[in-house]
Motif scaffolding. Structure first.
Motif, PDB file in Angstrom:
ATOM      1  N   PRO A   1      -4.273   4.043  -0.206  1.00  0.00           N
ATOM      2  CA  PRO A   1      -5.445   4.106  -1.090  1.00  0.00           C
ATOM      3  C   PRO A   1      -6.497   3.054  -0.767  1.00  0.00           C
ATOM      4  O   PRO A   1      -7.666   3.219  -1.091  1.00  0.00           O
ATOM      5  CB  PRO A   1      -4.841   3.867  -2.472  1.00  0.00           C
ATOM      6  N   LEU A   2      -6.085   1.970  -0.128  1.00  0.00           N
ATOM      7  CA  LEU A   2      -6.987   0.882   0.245  1.00  0.00           C
ATOM      8  C   LEU A   2      -6.806   0.544   1.712  1.00  0.00           C
ATOM      9  O   LEU A   2      -5.764   0.848   2.312  1.00  0.00           O
ATOM     10  CB  LEU A   2      -6.707  -0.362  -0.597  1.00  0.00           C
ATOM     11  N   SER A   3      -7.783  -0.095   2.292  1.00  0.00           N
ATOM     12  CA  SER A   3      -7.663  -0.555   3.670  1.00  0.00           C
ATOM     13  C   SER A   3      -6.964  -1.917   3.671  1.00  0.00           C
ATOM     14  O   SER A   3      -6.972  -2.635   2.656  1.00  0.00           O
ATOM     15  CB  SER A   3      -9.037  -0.698   4.302  1.00  0.00           C
ATOM     16  N   PRO A   4      -6.365  -2.309   4.798  1.00  0.00           N
ATOM     17  CA  PRO A   4      -5.760  -3.641   4.876  1.00  0.00           C
ATOM     18  C   PRO A   4      -6.770  -4.746   4.559  1.00  0.00           C
ATOM     19  O   PRO A   4      -6.403  -5.757   3.940  1.00  0.00           O
ATOM     20  CB  PRO A   4      -5.281  -3.706   6.331  1.00  0.00           C
ATOM     21  N   HIS A   5      -8.013  -4.546   4.960  1.00  0.00           N
ATOM     22  CA  HIS A   5      -9.055  -5.540   4.669  1.00  0.00           C
ATOM     23  C   HIS A   5      -9.256  -5.681   3.160  1.00  0.00           C
ATOM     24  O   HIS A   5      -9.371  -6.802   2.638  1.00  0.00           O
ATOM     25  CB  HIS A   5     -10.368  -5.134   5.336  1.00  0.00           C
ATOM     26  N   GLU A   6      -9.291  -4.556   2.455  1.00  0.00           N
ATOM     27  CA  GLU A   6      -9.441  -4.601   0.994  1.00  0.00           C
ATOM     28  C   GLU A   6      -8.234  -5.272   0.347  1.00  0.00           C
ATOM     29  O   GLU A   6      -8.376  -6.024  -0.632  1.00  0.00           O
ATOM     30  CB  GLU A   6      -9.629  -3.181   0.459  1.00  0.00           C
ATOM     31  N   LEU A   7      -7.064  -4.999   0.894  1.00  0.00           N
ATOM     32  CA  LEU A   7      -5.852  -5.617   0.363  1.00  0.00           C
ATOM     33  C   LEU A   7      -5.920  -7.134   0.536  1.00  0.00           C
ATOM     34  O   LEU A   7      -5.620  -7.885  -0.406  1.00  0.00           O
ATOM     35  CB  LEU A   7      -4.622  -5.069   1.079  1.00  0.00           C
TER      36      LEU A   7
ATOM     37  N   LEU B   1       0.811  -1.217   0.000  1.00  0.00           N
ATOM     38  CA  LEU B   1       0.000   0.000   0.000  1.00  0.00           C
ATOM     39  C   LEU B   1       0.844   1.266   0.000  1.00  0.00           C
ATOM     40  O   LEU B   1       0.302   2.376  -0.091  1.00  0.00           O
ATOM     41  CB  LEU B   1      -0.959  -0.008   1.201  1.00  0.00           C
ATOM     42  N   ILE B   2       2.157   1.105   0.065  1.00  0.00           N
ATOM     43  CA  ILE B   2       3.055   2.249  -0.056  1.00  0.00           C
ATOM     44  C   ILE B   2       3.366   2.530  -1.524  1.00  0.00           C
ATOM     45  O   ILE B   2       3.697   3.652  -1.908  1.00  0.00           O
ATOM     46  CB  ILE B   2       4.351   2.001   0.744  1.00  0.00           C
TER      47      ILE B   2
END
Length: 325
Positions: free
Chosen positions: A273-279, A239-240
């Motif tokens: 841009p996304l949450s860890p859950h979405e990832l 996510l970075i």
């Protein structure tokens, strides 16, 4: 369950220090203690967890590899990986540190690469420290890092910031892969910054006056390199990475041999841009292994060793892939 290289049991008992002993034994998860049960048996909650992203003083951490191992043991972790930046110099100490604990150690590395989203890091697991092709590439990385370090010192000097020459020389000679974190600590020592974060914000961060861009290996080449030596490639802190379509990015990397994604990571200081859950949802749909770790460097790290972990079973997933490479 047995080690594919030697037939050593991974679920039975073994004397202190028992380990796989083929000529690439460093790729195997080493087990210590009177018994080691990776997938079964009663364990404390931390024994069920592994921190698969840590750094020692061989790269930009401050502690020896033995400290990483002993701290993981004191925390009661079931497993730990050493993933220094662009060097495997600390792996032998990491694997050889004596302890009576039932802790699984995974020899690793973190390679900085260039992607369509800018800089992206690859974690490699079950790295053989004596791989010739890797050694050649790492030597090139080291020379690039040293040249960059010298240029940043020169830029600081142009700004009127003169660091102690002996401390600079010591860093250049004693650190396998000197980089911005080492220079940030020298700035703090010299009183030019209150902490390393301020050193990056004022001088060393991208776009700051002493920043020097570093030549990076292309990400697909990085995946190929890791796989060629039998190491399992995993994308670190995704996510970075500055990417518009993460799903397509990961799908492309998977087609080129990516095996896993670091889904468990502490992003407190970064807008993602996304949450860890979405990832996790994306990674699961793509059928990639989910890993996690603290990215521990020192007491000022955004996460301390053992603060971010993944299930201990993740090590077995990675080991099975390594056996097939």
């Amino acid at each position: 369950m047995t080690c594919a290289r030697e037939g050593v049991s991974l679920t039975g008992t073994a004397p202190l220090g028992k380990q796989c002993r083929d000529k690439r034994s460093e790729r195997c998860a080493i087990r210590y203690g009177s018994s080691w049960k990776l997938l079964s048996g009663r364990r404390s909650s931390m024994m069920d967890r592994a921190d698969l992203h840590t750094h020692s003083n061989w790269s930009d951490g401050v502690h020896r590899p033995s400290f990483i191992v002993k701290t993981a043991v004191s925390l009661g972790l079931g497993g730990v990986a050493l993933t220094d930046h662009d060097t495997v110099g600390g792996l032998r100490e990491f694997l050889a540190t004596e302890t009576s604990s039932e802790i699984v150690r995974v020899p690793g590395i973190e390679i900085s690469t260039e992607s369509v989203g800018g800089e992206a890091h690859l974690l490699g697991y079950f790295v053989p420290p004596d791989a010739r092709e890797l050694e050649q590439e790492l030597h090139r990385f080291k020379e690039i890092r040293r040249a960059r370090f010298s240029k940043m010192v020169s830029r600081l000097r142009e700004l009127g910031i003169v660091l102690d020459s002996e401390r600079v020389e010591h860093t250049m000679s004693e650190i396998d892969v000197p980089g911005r974190p080492h220079l940030a600590r020298l700035l703090v020592e010299a009183g030019y910054a209150k902490n390393t974060d301020e050193a990056f914000e004022r001088f060393l961060g991208k776009g700051r006056p002493a920043y020097v861009k570093r030549e990076l290996i292309e990400i697909h080449r990085g995946i190929d390199l890791l796989r060629s030596i039998g190491a399992v490639p995993v994308l670190a802190h995704p996510l970075i990475v500055r990417i518009d379509d993460l799903t397509e990015f990961l799908r492309d990397l998977k087609q080129h041999g990516l095996v896993g994604v670091e889904t468990e990571y502490k992003y407190t200081s970064v807008n993602t841009p996304l949450s860890p859950h979405e990832l996790r949802s994306i990674v699961k749909k793509l059928g990639l292994i989910m890993t996690g770790g603290s990215d521990y460097h020192d007491a000022e790290s955004h996460a301390q060793l053992g603060e971010v972990t993944c299930p201990i079973e993740t090590i077995e997933e990675l080991r099975k892939v390594a056996d097939e490479l």
